[in-house]
Design a protein around this motif. Structure first.
Motif, PDB file in Angstrom:
ATOM      1  N   LEU A  71       0.833  -1.198   0.000  1.00  0.00           N
ATOM      2  CA  LEU A  71       0.000   0.000   0.000  1.00  0.00           C
ATOM      3  C   LEU A  71       0.871   1.253   0.000  1.00  0.00           C
ATOM      4  O   LEU A  71       0.568   2.238  -0.670  1.00  0.00           O
ATOM      5  CB  LEU A  71      -0.925  -0.035   1.226  1.00  0.00           C
ATOM      6  CG  LEU A  71      -1.840   1.154   1.432  1.00  0.00           C
ATOM      7  CD1 LEU A  71      -2.706   1.384   0.208  1.00  0.00           C
ATOM      8  CD2 LEU A  71      -2.723   0.920   2.654  1.00  0.00           C
ATOM      9  N   ALA A  72       1.967   1.181   0.755  1.00  0.00           N
ATOM     10  CA  ALA A  72       2.861   2.340   0.838  1.00  0.00           C
ATOM     11  C   ALA A  72       3.686   2.509  -0.433  1.00  0.00           C
ATOM     12  O   ALA A  72       4.311   3.542  -0.634  1.00  0.00           O
ATOM     13  CB  ALA A  72       3.780   2.189   2.047  1.00  0.00           C
ATOM     14  N   GLY A  73       3.709   1.480  -1.255  1.00  0.00           N
ATOM     15  CA  GLY A  73       4.472   1.576  -2.498  1.00  0.00           C
ATOM     16  C   GLY A  73       5.928   1.206  -2.343  1.00  0.00           C
ATOM     17  O   GLY A  73       6.729   1.459  -3.234  1.00  0.00           O
ATOM     18  N   VAL A  92       2.426   4.947  -9.162  1.00  0.00           N
ATOM     19  CA  VAL A  92       2.798   6.089  -8.315  1.00  0.00           C
ATOM     20  C   VAL A  92       3.890   5.669  -7.335  1.00  0.00           C
ATOM     21  O   VAL A  92       3.690   4.753  -6.553  1.00  0.00           O
ATOM     22  CB  VAL A  92       1.566   6.616  -7.531  1.00  0.00           C
ATOM     23  CG1 VAL A  92       1.932   7.834  -6.706  1.00  0.00           C
ATOM     24  CG2 VAL A  92       0.419   6.921  -8.485  1.00  0.00           C
ATOM     25  N   PRO A  93       5.056   6.299  -7.373  1.00  0.00           N
ATOM     26  CA  PRO A  93       6.122   5.910  -6.445  1.00  0.00           C
ATOM     27  C   PRO A  93       5.774   6.285  -4.995  1.00  0.00           C
ATOM     28  O   PRO A  93       4.954   7.174  -4.768  1.00  0.00           O
ATOM     29  CB  PRO A  93       7.336   6.712  -6.926  1.00  0.00           C
ATOM     30  CG  PRO A  93       6.769   7.874  -7.684  1.00  0.00           C
ATOM     31  CD  PRO A  93       5.463   7.409  -8.260  1.00  0.00           C
ATOM     32  N   PHE A 176      -4.184   9.169   4.771  1.00  0.00           N
ATOM     33  CA  PHE A 176      -4.325   8.008   5.654  1.00  0.00           C
ATOM     34  C   PHE A 176      -3.024   7.723   6.373  1.00  0.00           C
ATOM     35  O   PHE A 176      -1.955   8.210   6.004  1.00  0.00           O
ATOM     36  CB  PHE A 176      -4.836   6.766   4.913  1.00  0.00           C
ATOM     37  CG  PHE A 176      -4.060   6.420   3.686  1.00  0.00           C
ATOM     38  CD1 PHE A 176      -2.927   5.632   3.759  1.00  0.00           C
ATOM     39  CD2 PHE A 176      -4.487   6.861   2.439  1.00  0.00           C
ATOM     40  CE1 PHE A 176      -2.223   5.307   2.626  1.00  0.00           C
ATOM     41  CE2 PHE A 176      -3.784   6.542   1.292  1.00  0.00           C
ATOM     42  CZ  PHE A 176      -2.644   5.763   1.385  1.00  0.00           C
ATOM     43  N   LEU A 177      -3.171   6.910   7.428  1.00  0.00           N
ATOM     44  CA  LEU A 177      -2.058   6.637   8.323  1.00  0.00           C
ATOM     45  C   LEU A 177      -1.800   5.129   8.332  1.00  0.00           C
ATOM     46  O   LEU A 177      -2.736   4.341   8.443  1.00  0.00           O
ATOM     47  CB  LEU A 177      -2.484   7.102   9.719  1.00  0.00           C
ATOM     48  CG  LEU A 177      -1.481   7.090  10.857  1.00  0.00           C
ATOM     49  CD1 LEU A 177      -0.320   8.022  10.565  1.00  0.00           C
ATOM     50  CD2 LEU A 177      -2.179   7.531  12.153  1.00  0.00           C
ATOM     51  N   LEU A 178      -0.539   4.767   8.182  1.00  0.00           N
ATOM     52  CA  LEU A 178      -0.172   3.347   8.210  1.00  0.00           C
ATOM     53  C   LEU A 178       0.686   3.075   9.436  1.00  0.00           C
ATOM     54  O   LEU A 178       1.689   3.755   9.654  1.00  0.00           O
ATOM     55  CB  LEU A 178       0.612   2.978   6.942  1.00  0.00           C
ATOM     56  CG  LEU A 178      -0.049   3.316   5.613  1.00  0.00           C
ATOM     57  CD1 LEU A 178       0.843   2.907   4.449  1.00  0.00           C
ATOM     58  CD2 LEU A 178      -1.406   2.626   5.520  1.00  0.00           C
ATOM     59  N   LEU A 179       0.294   2.101  10.226  1.00  0.00           N
ATOM     60  CA  LEU A 179       1.022   1.800  11.463  1.00  0.00           C
ATOM     61  C   LEU A 179       1.447   0.339  11.459  1.00  0.00           C
ATOM     62  O   LEU A 179       0.611  -0.544  11.319  1.00  0.00           O
ATOM     63  CB  LEU A 179       0.111   2.040  12.677  1.00  0.00           C
ATOM     64  CG  LEU A 179      -0.603   3.390  12.762  1.00  0.00           C
ATOM     65  CD1 LEU A 179      -1.651   3.365  13.883  1.00  0.00           C
ATOM     66  CD2 LEU A 179       0.405   4.496  13.018  1.00  0.00           C
TER      67      LEU A 179
END
Ligand code: ADP
Ligand code: MG
Length: 365
Positions: A71-73, A92-93, A176-179
């Motif tokens: 998801l973060a690429g 998208v990088p 959005f936030l990724l943890l």
């Protein structure tokens, strides 16, 4: 802009939204990521709604971090696609994906003060100094670190460092936030305290959050929905209570707490519902009551099943007492809250255990 959401979101709402024309904020479409011959993530399809706190829960190696990295690429899928706000991000990088990320290791810049750490993402975006300063002040206040702006990360406790990491992830208003295991490095008390804080931060910021953890308690406490992963695949997705109360599989039942799996228990398990093919009966330890063998019948006796057994083990765990009760060749775990004037049953003594027939669940193996 701060968006307030109602929390938790009901499943009916989730379903309604999933069926509506509004695109989900994040969508995995049949995503597969191979490492050599190992599928770290296999055929993953998942939608995340705007404002939702979604937790990916699973044992070590089940593909949680890989899902987040996709998801973060940071890694590219072999198959499938990921959409953000309805648009494919395949091309998208990661540095253009604009998300806030927090890892278990705080990854703060050790040579920069808290203030400078928070300023960094704003500087990268070309924000002017005065605006940066104002924004950092506001953020420090929101995460209750007003007095710590001048400190170096090494002068902060683990919990404070993690709060700074969260603040840094949030400061540029990411969509959005990724943890990834955000509380994994903290000790138990601090972890519980941070869980409460993270929940209130999520409420306040209303930001879509995807959190990865192997800690079931953390998942149950924080999430609107939980995705249970096993060996790269989704095993079940549901709201915390529904997942705990109605696990679909043996794996989910056992991963989210303790479960008595009654596979050929040597007695007939009575239930109100018919047993689906390929399933076994399951009952949670806290749904079983224990009493003396000659205890008087309960009111509504026809709604209960009761069997005799022998106490094999008694484990004292603070507020709870756990008994292992042997019924023939099957051992059932019974969990009781400790209360005054409550009877303790000795090892080797004969007891009766009872449960409501409606508390029996069927899970697939
Ligand atoms: N960079 C990598 N190279 C090779 N194998 C990897 C790599 N990253 C993850 N894996 C493998 O993919 C599987 C899933 O790993 P991961 O997503 O890190 O799981 P989790 O975060 O649930 O512990 C594991 O079998 C792991 O060994
Ligand atoms: Mg991981």
């Amino acid at each position: 802009m701060t968006v307030y959401i109602r929390n938790p979101v009901s499943l009916t709402e989730v379903n309604a939204l999933e069926q509506s024309a509004v695109p989900a904020q994040i969508e995995f479409r049949k995503v597969t990521k191979m490492y050599g011959r190992v599928a770290a993530v296999k055929d993953l399809s998942l939608t995340v709604r705007r404002g939702e706190f979604l937790t990916i829960l699973g044992p070590s190696g089940s593909g949680k971090t890989t899902a987040l990295m996709l998801l973060a690429g940071f890694v590219a899928p072999n198959e499938g696609d990921i959409l953000i706000a309805g648009n494919s991000v395949a091309a998208v990088p990661s540095y253009r994906r604009d998300q806030g990320i927090v890892f278990q290791s705080y990854a703060l810049f050790p040579h920069l003060t808290v203030r400078r750490n928070l300023e960094f993402p704003l500087e990268m975006r070309g924000m002017k100094a005065a605006e940066r300063a104002a924004r950092v002040d506001r953020m420090l206040e929101r995460v209750h670190l007003e007095d710590f702006g001048g400190r170096m990360p090494s002068q902060l406790s683990g919990g404070q460092q993690q709060r700074v990491a969260l603040a840094r992830a949030l400061i540029a208003d990411p969509p959005f936030l990724l943890l990834d295991e955000p509380l994994g490095a903290l000790d138990r008390n601090l972890r519980e305290q941070m869980q409460v804080e993270m929940k209130s931060l999520h409420k306040e910021f209303g930001i879509t959050t995807i959190c990865v953890t192997h800690d079931q308690e953390e998942a149950l406490t924080l999430s609107d929905r939980i995705v249970v992963m096993r060996a790269g695949r989704i095993e079940q997705t549901d709201a915390p209570e529904a997942l705990y109360d109605r696990p679909a599989t043996c794996f989910v039942a056992k991963f989210l707490g303790e479960a008595n799996i009654l596979e050929n228990p040597g007695f007939t398990v009575e239930s109100d519902a018919a047993q689906p093919f390929g399933t076994v009966a399951m009952i949670r330890p806290e749904r079983i009551c224990i009493s003396l063998p000659n205890a008087p019948k309960r009111a509504n006796a026809d709604q209960w099943q009761s069997v005799s057994g022998i106490v094999d083990e008694m484990i004292y765990c603070g507020p709870l007492r756990k008994y292992h009760v042997r019924v023939g060749s099957t051992v059932l775990i019974v969990r009781e809250h400790v209360a005054s004037e409550q009877q303790t049953f000795r090892l080797g003594s004969e007891v009766r255990i009872h449960w409501l027939r409606c508390d029996v669940r069927f899970v697939s193996l």
